[in-house]
Design a protein around this motif. Sequence first.
Motif, PDB file in Angstrom:
ATOM      1  N   GLY A 342     -14.265  -6.777  27.370  1.00 20.71           N
ATOM      2  CA  GLY A 342     -15.376  -7.406  26.673  1.00 20.71           C
ATOM      3  C   GLY A 342     -15.010  -7.651  25.230  1.00 20.71           C
ATOM      4  O   GLY A 342     -13.896  -8.063  24.923  1.00 20.71           O
ATOM      5  N   LEU A 343     -15.909  -7.383  24.321  1.00 26.86           N
ATOM      6  CA  LEU A 343     -15.619  -7.471  22.893  1.00 26.86           C
ATOM      7  C   LEU A 343     -15.299  -6.067  22.398  1.00 26.86           C
ATOM      8  O   LEU A 343     -16.182  -5.239  22.198  1.00 26.86           O
ATOM      9  CB  LEU A 343     -16.818  -8.054  22.135  1.00 26.86           C
ATOM     10  N   GLY A 344     -14.019  -5.775  22.296  1.00 26.30           N
ATOM     11  CA  GLY A 344     -13.584  -4.470  21.826  1.00 26.30           C
ATOM     12  C   GLY A 344     -13.798  -3.329  22.788  1.00 26.30           C
ATOM     13  O   GLY A 344     -13.707  -2.168  22.401  1.00 26.30           O
ATOM     14  N   ILE A 345     -14.090  -3.631  24.054  1.00 24.22           N
ATOM     15  CA  ILE A 345     -14.287  -2.573  25.054  1.00 24.22           C
ATOM     16  C   ILE A 345     -13.601  -2.946  26.361  1.00 24.22           C
ATOM     17  O   ILE A 345     -13.503  -4.123  26.713  1.00 24.22           O
ATOM     18  CB  ILE A 345     -15.778  -2.288  25.330  1.00 24.22           C
ATOM     19  N   GLN A 346     -13.127  -1.934  27.059  1.00 25.21           N
ATOM     20  CA  GLN A 346     -12.618  -2.113  28.422  1.00 25.21           C
ATOM     21  C   GLN A 346     -13.759  -1.959  29.413  1.00 25.21           C
ATOM     22  O   GLN A 346     -14.621  -1.090  29.251  1.00 25.21           O
ATOM     23  CB  GLN A 346     -11.537  -1.080  28.729  1.00 25.21           C
ATOM     24  N   ILE A 347     -13.732  -2.778  30.444  1.00 19.13           N
ATOM     25  CA  ILE A 347     -14.725  -2.713  31.515  1.00 19.13           C
ATOM     26  C   ILE A 347     -13.948  -2.523  32.807  1.00 19.13           C
ATOM     27  O   ILE A 347     -13.251  -3.421  33.270  1.00 19.13           O
ATOM     28  CB  ILE A 347     -15.583  -3.989  31.560  1.00 19.13           C
ATOM     29  N   ARG A 348     -14.061  -1.321  33.369  1.00 22.32           N
ATOM     30  CA  ARG A 348     -13.203  -0.953  34.507  1.00 22.32           C
ATOM     31  C   ARG A 348     -14.047  -0.520  35.702  1.00 22.32           C
ATOM     32  O   ARG A 348     -15.104   0.079  35.535  1.00 22.32           O
ATOM     33  CB  ARG A 348     -12.239   0.164  34.077  1.00 22.32           C
ATOM     34  N   PRO A 349     -13.561  -0.794  36.894  1.00 17.53           N
ATOM     35  CA  PRO A 349     -14.335  -0.463  38.094  1.00 17.53           C
ATOM     36  C   PRO A 349     -14.137   0.983  38.517  1.00 17.53           C
ATOM     37  O   PRO A 349     -13.185   1.651  38.116  1.00 17.53           O
ATOM     38  CB  PRO A 349     -13.749  -1.414  39.134  1.00 17.53           C
ATOM     39  N   SER A 350     -15.056   1.458  39.316  1.00 20.65           N
ATOM     40  CA  SER A 350     -14.896   2.736  40.000  1.00 20.65           C
ATOM     41  C   SER A 350     -15.475   2.586  41.400  1.00 20.65           C
ATOM     42  O   SER A 350     -16.322   1.725  41.634  1.00 20.65           O
ATOM     43  CB  SER A 350     -15.609   3.864  39.246  1.00 20.65           C
ATOM     44  N   THR A 351     -15.037   3.415  42.295  1.00 21.68           N
ATOM     45  CA  THR A 351     -15.500   3.323  43.678  1.00 21.68           C
ATOM     46  C   THR A 351     -16.933   3.794  43.827  1.00 21.68           C
ATOM     47  O   THR A 351     -17.737   3.193  44.540  1.00 21.68           O
ATOM     48  CB  THR A 351     -14.587   4.162  44.596  1.00 21.68           C
ATOM     49  N   ASN A 352     -17.298   4.845  43.118  1.00 16.90           N
ATOM     50  CA  ASN A 352     -18.591   5.498  43.351  1.00 16.90           C
ATOM     51  C   ASN A 352     -19.584   5.405  42.204  1.00 16.90           C
ATOM     52  O   ASN A 352     -20.748   5.777  42.377  1.00 16.90           O
ATOM     53  CB  ASN A 352     -18.358   6.980  43.668  1.00 16.90           C
TER      54      ASN A 352
END
Length: 413
Positions: A342-352
């Motif tokens: 995003g803007l200065g942030i990581q956006i990461r997935p998780s399974t749960n």
Amino acid sequence: MKITMQSFIKSRNGKFLTHYKKTYHMKTSTTSLALSLLICLLVTDVSAQNRPEDVKLKQELQIVIDSLWKANGFPGLTLSVVLPDNRQMSLSTGFADTSNAVAMQPTHRMLSGSNGKSLFIAAALVLSSQKYYTLDDRIENYLSDEPWFHRLPNAETITMRMLMDHTSGLEEYYELGNFMALVKENPSRTFTPIETLAYIFDRDPLFAAGTDWGYADTNFILLGYILEKISGKTMYSLVEQLIVDPYNLNATQPSISRNLSTLAIGHSRKGSPFPFEGEMVKNGLLVFNPQFEWMGGGFVSNVNDLTKWAKQLYTYKKMDANLLAEMKVKVPAKTGKNHGYGLGIQIRPSTNFGESYGHSGWFPGYLTDAVYFPDKDIAMAIQFNTDDLSHLKMAPYDYILMLTEKVATHLQK
């Protein structure tokens, strides 16, 4: 600093350095482990100490991180979690100083690397809320009078947003020219933003602005230069005024000196891009001045502060609601499968747990990650005083996913 360090760490072997072997095989006695448990099991919210369920969760988490420390051989780890009702607990394992067998405590601080971008981006977006600029302004609006402006790659097509989400096409400055040689030659020297930006002058861009993604601290160095120019304020003073003081982040301060108190001794891996290996603190001083990092990260902190801020950022009231929403709009990132930025942030997935918002960080000798899972209303931060993934066996974010599973399961009981 750079969050894609795994690519050059994966090529290294998994052998422990000799001094690590000596340290860990000599210091795993029952007495040492008991002392570690006694000192390191700490709850930040005193009222939570009387809750039997919190005591049980702390014990479970402590067993896990102690086991990981013994099995994997990293020097030390600190961990903090903020629960949905804002109760916070913080723990640690291993050693802050392996040579002198100083047990790690949650209050020990570490260089947090690129995680500091989450502080700077909040201040940057507050300035946008105050109408100093808009996200889609071209940087030429603010830099065209600079004699070096046209020497920047993609100078006429970069926007403020592109600096914040790393789609500008600018490359990483510290990997170029004689930067590392200068740091090694004079470990106490400082660099101005223009001196670091000069390493990318007259070079071809990585790609046309806005067409791809390439992580580089250079983006935030240039962003900070612009913001200080148009606001007349320093970015460090803005972070202190807007975030550090209001949220009582008392362990968080700019990393602008070799003398940083309460610092765990980091261990820089063999083959690091920086010309230093082994212990990063000698005779009480960092082996080189971290001042140049500035907007690329530029803070020392501990997990207590990191976790508090990891949760607070995403409801931050001092920026316009539309900018808070813009911060969470992601572009595809190259840090992992289905990762976004995003803007200065990581956006990461998780399974749960759904997507997480946060930022990892690397500085030679240290690894950090701090994230917030909005679907579960859980925040977690973790720090290691080594940057050698062969001693972790997996990325810090994977540790967070594993430990968050333990927390979420406990809360469901």
